[in-house]
Design an enzyme around this catalytic site. Sequence first.
Site, PDB file in Angstrom:
ATOM      1  N   SER A 114      27.489  25.058  18.062  1.00  0.00           N
ATOM      2  CA  SER A 114      28.420  26.175  18.178  1.00  0.00           C
ATOM      3  C   SER A 114      29.138  26.518  16.882  1.00  0.00           C
ATOM      4  CB  SER A 114      29.466  25.877  19.263  1.00  0.00           C
ATOM      5  OG  SER A 114      30.148  24.671  18.986  1.00  0.00           O
ATOM      6  N   ASP A 127      40.077  27.212  20.206  1.00  0.00           N
ATOM      7  CA  ASP A 127      40.085  26.543  21.500  1.00  0.00           C
ATOM      8  C   ASP A 127      40.070  25.035  21.274  1.00  0.00           C
ATOM      9  OD1 ASP A 127      37.489  26.000  20.744  1.00  0.00           O
ATOM     10  OD2 ASP A 127      36.561  27.369  22.173  1.00  0.00           O
ATOM     11  N   HIS A 146      36.903  24.568  18.405  1.00  0.00           N
ATOM     12  CA  HIS A 146      36.435  25.480  17.368  1.00  0.00           C
ATOM     13  C   HIS A 146      37.580  26.128  16.588  1.00  0.00           C
ATOM     14  CE1 HIS A 146      33.511  25.508  20.768  1.00  0.00           C
ATOM     15  NE2 HIS A 146      32.676  25.243  19.778  1.00  0.00           N
TER      16      HIS A 146
END
Length: 440
Positions: A39, A312, A315
């Site tokens: 991610s 979050d 990240h």
Amino acid sequence: MDHQLLFIYLFLLLSVIISAAGAYVDANRSMKLFVFGDSYVDTGNRNFTASSWKEPYGITDPGRPAGHFSDGQVFTEYIASRMGIKSPTPYRFRKIRPIKYGMNFAYGGTGVFDTLVAAPNMTKQIDLFEQLLQEKIYTTDDLKFSTALVSASGNDYGIYLARGGSLEGLPAFIVSVVNQIGLDLQRIHDLGVPRVAIMGIQPLGCLPQFTKEYSYEICNSTGNLVALFHNLLLTTMVEELKPESKFVVLHMYDAFISAMKKFENETETSKSKNPLRPCCTGITSEYRCGDVKNGEKKYNVCRVPKLAFFWDSFHPTQAGWDAVVSELGSSIGLKARFMAGSNEVNLSESKVLFGVVIPDMDLLMVLFGDFDRILKIKFGLADGFVLFWEEVHRFWPVLSDLNSKISDFSPVLVYTAGGSTKYMDSNIQFQAGLRSSAPS
């Protein structure tokens, strides 16, 4: 921008090569970036059920969810921008978007090995790349001016623990992860990509997922030590790849630490000065950023995302990534070169070595030498996880940065310099709580 800074960002690796024979690059042949990982570099490969395709992700850029695990841009886009090319197209959109600038094979939530996310792990991502080469989507000439960016930001370790893995077995698992990364990097290069960059792991213990139990006030020291161990192994492993000059490690740990410190000191309001507190959180512990139940939002978003380092639980925000990239460009952090050698260690140039014992991890790590010249690095089993260094406050900034506490550890005087010895002679015993020991 000079070559030294270009190297820090991969740009020296991506600079146009002019041969001694006077060959030149076709102006119509663009540089390409191929991206593998998770991610931190995924720009849209996950399906539309992933949080990256839900509000409030993408709220800063482009203003709507766009498959990025952030409020805006992620690391891939910063690297591509500084290469002077557009961000490479995600693999899932390869048939409807241009592929001139390379391709992004990264899937959020994946790892070096399989995770709980039903998406290709790193090996399978490379399989997808190889398939495109077999289909002649990219030719050998296309790859001449390409670079691969690889991210393995720690999902494997989270899944290892979630599946019931023990702390005692974690060091051996880290070794297996790094060994597989080495195979993956070499394979990417052998497929024709001349330059390969691997991102080191960020300070895992500073991620909001782990700092929330401390009210986002301090980092989790065990998580950070896991990251440090991974990065030491990674650095050593990359130096053994062939040819060594074609591989580079991006020191994300140091960049994250420095970027977070700057956020703490430079943000505009005292309320937003804590870099460990994420911008987007679930309204209770059972919910996450982006969760919706019965049409009702179950998350809160900070008023000014650019004042938050983390978006979050895992990240960075776009502003956070911007700060990290800036720190990478400043060439910060530890410059020591770690070299693996035989069990014979010459300590004649060393000073007093210090260490700490962490009882729950069954690993011995030994660093011989001074801060600027690490002579040897060796690994073995012991009753505790032992880290040796010369100057604690210099070699492991995690122990002082962001309120991390050295009180979690038991200091150990190992021995003074002089002579030659084996790193784990039978006469040397390392026990949790041991205060001093010296080789015979």
